[in-house]
Scaffold this motif. Structure first.
Motif, PDB file in Angstrom:
ATOM      1  N   PHE A 288      26.974  30.417  42.300  1.00  0.00           N
ATOM      2  CA  PHE A 288      28.171  31.251  42.375  1.00  0.00           C
ATOM      3  C   PHE A 288      29.324  30.379  42.843  1.00  0.00           C
ATOM      4  N   ARG A 289      30.457  30.413  42.101  1.00  0.00           N
ATOM      5  CA  ARG A 289      31.627  29.611  42.444  1.00  0.00           C
ATOM      6  C   ARG A 289      32.883  30.486  42.401  1.00  0.00           C
ATOM      7  N   THR A 290      33.840  30.160  43.250  1.00  0.00           N
ATOM      8  CA  THR A 290      35.062  30.966  43.316  1.00  0.00           C
ATOM      9  C   THR A 290      36.299  30.086  43.291  1.00  0.00           C
ATOM     10  N   TYR A 291      37.354  30.656  42.720  1.00  0.00           N
ATOM     11  CA  TYR A 291      38.694  30.057  42.748  1.00  0.00           C
ATOM     12  C   TYR A 291      39.607  31.152  43.303  1.00  0.00           C
ATOM     13  N   THR A 292      40.026  30.997  44.557  1.00  0.00           N
ATOM     14  CA  THR A 292      40.869  31.991  45.211  1.00  0.00           C
ATOM     15  C   THR A 292      42.273  31.424  45.331  1.00  0.00           C
ATOM     16  N   SER A 293      43.199  32.065  44.636  1.00  0.00           N
ATOM     17  CA  SER A 293      44.550  31.533  44.497  1.00  0.00           C
ATOM     18  C   SER A 293      45.548  32.321  45.342  1.00  0.00           C
ATOM     19  N   TRP A 294      46.739  31.758  45.471  1.00  0.00           N
ATOM     20  CA  TRP A 294      47.849  32.444  46.096  1.00  0.00           C
ATOM     21  C   TRP A 294      48.313  33.587  45.192  1.00  0.00           C
ATOM     22  N   GLY A 295      49.006  34.556  45.765  1.00  0.00           N
ATOM     23  CA  GLY A 295      49.618  35.583  44.938  1.00  0.00           C
ATOM     24  C   GLY A 295      49.059  36.972  45.158  1.00  0.00           C
ATOM     25  N   HIS A 296      49.580  37.906  44.345  1.00  0.00           N
ATOM     26  CA  HIS A 296      49.304  39.330  44.507  1.00  0.00           C
ATOM     27  C   HIS A 296      48.832  39.989  43.210  1.00  0.00           C
ATOM     28  N   ASP A 297      48.490  39.220  42.200  1.00  0.00           N
ATOM     29  CA  ASP A 297      48.236  39.770  40.872  1.00  0.00           C
ATOM     30  C   ASP A 297      46.803  39.513  40.424  1.00  0.00           C
ATOM     31  N   GLU A 298      46.492  39.957  39.221  1.00  0.00           N
ATOM     32  CA  GLU A 298      45.230  39.619  38.587  1.00  0.00           C
ATOM     33  C   GLU A 298      45.460  39.546  37.080  1.00  0.00           C
ATOM     34  N   ASN A 299      44.410  39.254  36.338  1.00  0.00           N
ATOM     35  CA  ASN A 299      44.491  39.085  34.889  1.00  0.00           C
ATOM     36  C   ASN A 299      45.202  37.803  34.505  1.00  0.00           C
ATOM     37  N   ILE A 300      44.778  36.690  35.064  1.00  0.00           N
ATOM     38  CA  ILE A 300      45.347  35.405  34.666  1.00  0.00           C
ATOM     39  C   ILE A 300      44.898  35.023  33.263  1.00  0.00           C
TER      40      ILE A 300
END
Length: 370
Positions: A288-300
């Motif tokens: 299991f791997r994650t990429y947690t980004s800055w911001g307030h949105d989804e659906n990149i």
């Protein structure tokens, strides 16, 4: 000239009415979209589109937070991200893309027909509404069509955003079972912060999720008692240790916060929930791997854009006056496009997490205007 380009792009997609699909939330026909590419390279994309589980949030004259229909008006021709197959940077440019809209308010985890009581609202008296929570059967019908149409697939990327992200581990398992000799990869965009305990139980009950799990070999012994979305990741990862399950989230996702409030979660804390959910999964499985980004949105992956002249804005959705964040985003020095490309092509990636969760970070320089 621009209209001709858009029209040409739209013609690359075709709408398919799968046999046996029970239909959308209101009983209208369910259909999905296909864009032909290489016949042995498939990308299965489960779309976002919200959810409902009460008469108040299912009724169309109230405040619905879900997409109740799927049809010709829902084509993905103007999407960007992985849908922009004209972009040479797109790792799915030569794939056949099978795009499954969500249209049953059940995040593809539904197998029930509900009659909800609707309170008086929106100028309408109190009443009732029938909802087909048949998202699983609609998706299964689409996948059955795909299995028959592309029997020799060698590479399959299964992914979803928002509502489609939640059930994506189950559908990755289903696809991997059907294509045992194929290289199958997984990617989920959003939906990782719903670590809300018993608040999920009413949703599962309304949707008939227990019926779905009983029908999916490998998930049929999962208990509904305390079931979480994270448990779906864990079971899929246990069944498929050869597959790495990937999840992208933005640290302060407003959509996830909104739906937690609809679940009666007071003061939802998306960052804390993400940390808890990821820790829970990692304690159980290694793949299991994650990429947690800055911001307030989804659906990149689905084509939202950061406008050229605005800071972290999602207006200007379309071509060609925008910069697509799927291709431009960076987090803690790691370019998302490269991370995603490695993930869906079966190459190893490391966990990525933002340090400053508010300040935008790109691998391009915003142009200066006079």
């Amino acid at each position: 000239m621009q209209n001709k380009l858009v029209q040409s792009f739209r013609h690359d997609w075709r709408n398919v009415l799968p046999a046996g699909a029970p239909g959308c939330s209101q009983g209208t026909p369910y259909s999905f979209w296909v864009k032909e590419g290489h016949p042995t390279k498939l990308a299965v994309i489960l779309s976002g589109g919200g959810a409902c589980w009460t008469g108040e949030n299912c009724a169309l004259h109230g405040k619905p937070f879900y997409r109740p229909f799927a049809g010709l008006e829902g084509d993905p021709s103007n999407f960007g991200g992985v849908f922009d197959t004209d972009n040479p940077e797109n790792p799915l440019a030569d794939y056949t893309i099978v795009y499954l809209p969500t249209a049953n308010g059940d995040v593809f985890l539904g197998d029930s027909v509900m009659v909800y009581d609707v309170p008086a609202m929106g100028g309408q008296p109190a009443g009732k509404i029938n909802i087909l929570h048949k998202g699983y059967d609609n998706a299964a019908s689409a996948l059955d069509w795909m299995f028959k149409t592309y029997p020799d697939s060698k590479t399959v990327a299964v992914m979803g955003w928002s509502a489609g992200a939640i059930a994506s581990p189950i559908y990755t398992h289903i696809v991997a079972q059907h294509y045992p000799d194929a290289s199958v990869t997984h990617f989920a965009d959003g939906g990782g912060g719903y670590r809300v305990g018993e608040k999920l139980a009413p949703l599962f009950k309304s949707w008939g999720t227990a019926n779905v799990l009983k029908r999916v070999k490998g998930f049929d012994d999962l208990s509904m008692d305390g079931l979480s979305f994270e448990d779906l990741y864990i079971r899929a990862a246990e069944l498929h240790p050869e597959i790495i399950f990937h999840q992208y989230n933005e640290r302060h996702d407003d959509i996830q916060a909104l739906f937690m409030r609809l679940m009666s979660v007071d003061a939802p804390d998306v960052p804390a929930n993400l940390d808890d959910a990821h820790a829970y999964i990692r304690a159980k499985i290694p793949n299991f791997r994650t990429y947690t980004s800055w911001g307030h949105d989804e659906n990149i992956i689905g084509g939202y854009y950061d406008a050229v002249l605005a800071k972290n804005a999602l207006d200007n959705r379309g071509r060609p006056h925008v910069l697509d964040r799927f291709y431009t985003r960076q987090t803690n020095g790691v370019q998302f496009l490269g991370w995603f490309t490695a993930a869906i092509t079966g190459n190893p990636v490391k966990d990525v997490a933002c340090v400053d969760s508010e300040t935008p970070e790109y691998h391009w320089t915003r142009p200066k205007f006079p």
